[in-house]
Motif scaffolding. Structure first.
Motif, PDB file in Angstrom:
ATOM      1  N   PRO A   1       0.841  -1.207   0.000  1.00 30.97           N
ATOM      2  CA  PRO A   1       0.000   0.000   0.000  1.00 30.97           C
ATOM      3  C   PRO A   1       0.871   1.250   0.000  1.00 30.97           C
ATOM      4  O   PRO A   1       1.915   1.297   0.651  1.00 30.97           O
ATOM      5  N   THR A   2       0.447   2.251  -0.762  1.00 30.90           N
ATOM      6  CA  THR A   2       1.221   3.484  -0.861  1.00 30.90           C
ATOM      7  C   THR A   2       0.963   4.430   0.306  1.00 30.90           C
ATOM      8  O   THR A   2       1.805   5.260   0.614  1.00 30.90           O
ATOM      9  N   ASP A   3      -0.222   4.320   0.932  1.00 27.70           N
ATOM     10  CA  ASP A   3      -0.527   5.158   2.096  1.00 27.70           C
ATOM     11  C   ASP A   3      -1.608   4.509   2.948  1.00 27.70           C
ATOM     12  O   ASP A   3      -2.180   3.483   2.583  1.00 27.70           O
ATOM     13  N   VAL A   4      -1.889   5.125   4.099  1.00 29.20           N
ATOM     14  CA  VAL A   4      -2.872   4.563   5.025  1.00 29.20           C
ATOM     15  C   VAL A   4      -4.297   4.661   4.489  1.00 29.20           C
ATOM     16  O   VAL A   4      -5.150   3.859   4.864  1.00 29.20           O
ATOM     17  N   ASN A   5      -4.567   5.607   3.592  1.00 31.83           N
ATOM     18  CA  ASN A   5      -5.902   5.705   2.996  1.00 31.83           C
ATOM     19  C   ASN A   5      -6.221   4.467   2.163  1.00 31.83           C
ATOM     20  O   ASN A   5      -7.363   4.003   2.138  1.00 31.83           O
ATOM     21  N   GLU A   6      -5.223   3.938   1.502  1.00 28.89           N
ATOM     22  CA  GLU A   6      -5.406   2.734   0.705  1.00 28.89           C
ATOM     23  C   GLU A   6      -5.764   1.545   1.606  1.00 28.89           C
ATOM     24  O   GLU A   6      -6.628   0.736   1.265  1.00 28.89           O
ATOM     25  N   LEU A   7      -5.133   1.477   2.769  1.00 25.88           N
ATOM     26  CA  LEU A   7      -5.453   0.411   3.729  1.00 25.88           C
ATOM     27  C   LEU A   7      -6.852   0.600   4.317  1.00 25.88           C
ATOM     28  O   LEU A   7      -7.584  -0.371   4.519  1.00 25.88           O
ATOM     29  N   LEU A   8      -7.243   1.836   4.579  1.00 26.60           N
ATOM     30  CA  LEU A   8      -8.582   2.105   5.100  1.00 26.60           C
ATOM     31  C   LEU A   8      -9.632   1.679   4.089  1.00 26.60           C
ATOM     32  O   LEU A   8     -10.631   1.046   4.435  1.00 26.60           O
ATOM     33  N   ASP A   9      -9.410   2.003   2.843  1.00 24.11           N
ATOM     34  CA  ASP A   9     -10.319   1.604   1.774  1.00 24.11           C
ATOM     35  C   ASP A   9     -10.419   0.084   1.684  1.00 24.11           C
ATOM     36  O   ASP A   9     -11.502  -0.477   1.533  1.00 24.11           O
ATOM     37  N   PHE A  10      -9.281  -0.589   1.771  1.00 26.59           N
ATOM     38  CA  PHE A  10      -9.237  -2.041   1.703  1.00 26.59           C
ATOM     39  C   PHE A  10      -9.990  -2.663   2.880  1.00 26.59           C
ATOM     40  O   PHE A  10     -10.773  -3.602   2.704  1.00 26.59           O
ATOM     41  N   ALA A  11      -9.802  -2.118   4.078  1.00 26.77           N
ATOM     42  CA  ALA A  11     -10.508  -2.610   5.257  1.00 26.77           C
ATOM     43  C   ALA A  11     -12.017  -2.429   5.096  1.00 26.77           C
ATOM     44  O   ALA A  11     -12.799  -3.317   5.441  1.00 26.77           O
ATOM     45  N   ARG A  12     -12.436  -1.301   4.547  1.00 21.93           N
ATOM     46  CA  ARG A  12     -13.859  -1.030   4.313  1.00 21.93           C
ATOM     47  C   ARG A  12     -14.441  -2.071   3.361  1.00 21.93           C
ATOM     48  O   ARG A  12     -15.518  -2.617   3.600  1.00 21.93           O
ATOM     49  N   HIS A  13     -13.715  -2.373   2.300  1.00 14.67           N
ATOM     50  CA  HIS A  13     -14.182  -3.369   1.330  1.00 14.67           C
ATOM     51  C   HIS A  13     -14.240  -4.763   1.961  1.00 14.67           C
ATOM     52  O   HIS A  13     -15.163  -5.531   1.685  1.00 14.67           O
ATOM     53  N   MET A  14     -13.273  -5.079   2.813  1.00 18.74           N
ATOM     54  CA  MET A  14     -13.297  -6.374   3.504  1.00 18.74           C
ATOM     55  C   MET A  14     -14.520  -6.479   4.406  1.00 18.74           C
ATOM     56  O   MET A  14     -15.175  -7.526   4.457  1.00 18.74           O
TER      57      MET A  14
END
Length: 65
Positions: free
Chosen positions: A18-31
């Motif tokens: 992941p390039t930043d924490v926003n990308e991880l937040l988005d991924f967690a939301r999708h999960m």
């Protein structure tokens, strides 16, 4: 699920870091939306990511000219 597990799952699925924490937040939301994590897990991850600087996008001004 903790932050390290989230990051490892992201890398396994997306095949890149992941390039930043926003990308991880988005991924967690999708999960969460796919039923892969519980609401409690999502809230804990979101709280930790927001403390690290992640933020939800502001969509209310998205279509303003």
């Amino acid at each position: 699920m903790n932050m390290a597990e989230l990051k490892n799952k992201f890398i396994a699925v997306k095949n890149y870091e992941p390039t930043d924490v926003n990308e991880l937040l988005d991924f967690a939301r999708h999960m969460y939306l796919r039923g892969e994590i519980t609401i409690a897990q999502y809230r804990d991850l979101a709280r930790e990511l927001e403390l690290a600087g992640a933020y939800k996008p502001d969509h209310k001004n998205e279509y303003v000219s």
